[in-house]
Design an enzyme around this catalytic site. Structure first.
Site, PDB file in Angstrom:
ATOM      1  N   ASP A  81      45.155  42.415  63.577  1.00 56.58           N
ATOM      2  CA  ASP A  81      46.106  42.886  64.584  1.00 56.58           C
ATOM      3  C   ASP A  81      46.500  41.720  65.470  1.00 56.58           C
ATOM      4  O   ASP A  81      45.712  40.797  65.684  1.00 56.58           O
ATOM      5  CB  ASP A  81      45.484  43.999  65.431  1.00 56.58           C
ATOM      6  CG  ASP A  81      45.315  45.305  64.667  1.00 56.58           C
ATOM      7  OD1 ASP A  81      46.088  45.559  63.731  1.00 56.58           O
ATOM      8  OD2 ASP A  81      44.410  46.079  65.023  1.00 56.58           O
ATOM      9  N   ASP A 140      51.547  48.853  61.465  1.00 59.65           N
ATOM     10  CA  ASP A 140      51.462  49.993  62.388  1.00 59.65           C
ATOM     11  C   ASP A 140      52.848  50.388  62.898  1.00 59.65           C
ATOM     12  O   ASP A 140      53.165  51.574  63.027  1.00 59.65           O
ATOM     13  CB  ASP A 140      50.555  49.656  63.572  1.00 59.65           C
ATOM     14  CG  ASP A 140      49.143  49.275  63.154  1.00 59.65           C
ATOM     15  OD1 ASP A 140      48.680  49.731  62.089  1.00 59.65           O
ATOM     16  OD2 ASP A 140      48.503  48.514  63.903  1.00 59.65           O
TER      17      ASP A 140
END
Length: 170
Positions: free
Chosen positions: A111, A125
């Site tokens: 991330d 995402d």
């Protein structure tokens, strides 16, 4: 096609994040609202289920298989785009779970998009969320058309008369 584009962009941006970002330093993009910071997520959204990474991987594999089946049956272009975005996001994060440290099937998702102090995500995402929005809008529009009696081809009042019927003048 949408799924493939999402996977390519997701994996390229994760590689760039791994080579250029640090878990200790946040790079602001939009002040405190949005920034870049490297993080590794063993869980699902908001790190939920971080102790069950292997199970999340198995669920991811199942979800990808189901999404491939659903994508093959998409009835509208927008439905296919929405499913493609979701499929691409799922595959992008599944690649991390399969091949990233600490090991096969239990890898942590990379991330790098820091949303204030709320959470850190990635482009997979974003694609997942965008796909859900596209599908939701597509379903809402189809529902409104069905209630108004309009079909996808713009005709009202149901199906067109069959060829050779009295309505066609044969």
């Amino acid at each position: 096609m949408a799924a493939g584009v999402v996977v390519l962009i997701d994996q390229a941006t994760k590689a760039a994040a791994l080579s250029g970002l640090s878990p200790d330093e946040r790079v602001p993009l939009l002040g405190d609202l949005l920034g870049l910071r490297l993080a590794f997520n063993p869980g699902a959204i908001l790190s939920l289920g971080s102790g069950f990474t292997g199970l999340l991987t198995l669920l991811g594999v199942g979800a990808v298989i189901l999404l491939i089946v659903v994508a093959a049956r998409a009835r509208t272009g927008w439905g296919a785009v929405g499913i493609g975005l979701i499929l691409g996001g799922a595959v992008g994060n599944l690649i991390d779970r399969l091949f990233s440290p600490p090991g096969f099937g239990v890898g942590h998702v990379t991330d790098f998009l820091a949303y204030g102090t709320l959470f850190i995500g990635n482009l997979a995402d974003v694609a997942l969320g965008a796909g859900v929005i596209v599908l939701g809008l597509n379903l809402w529009i189809r529902h409104r058309r069905a209630r108004a009696g309009t079909t996808n081809d713009g005709m009202t009042g149901g199906a067109a008369p069959a060829a050779g019927s009295a309505a066609s003048g044969s």
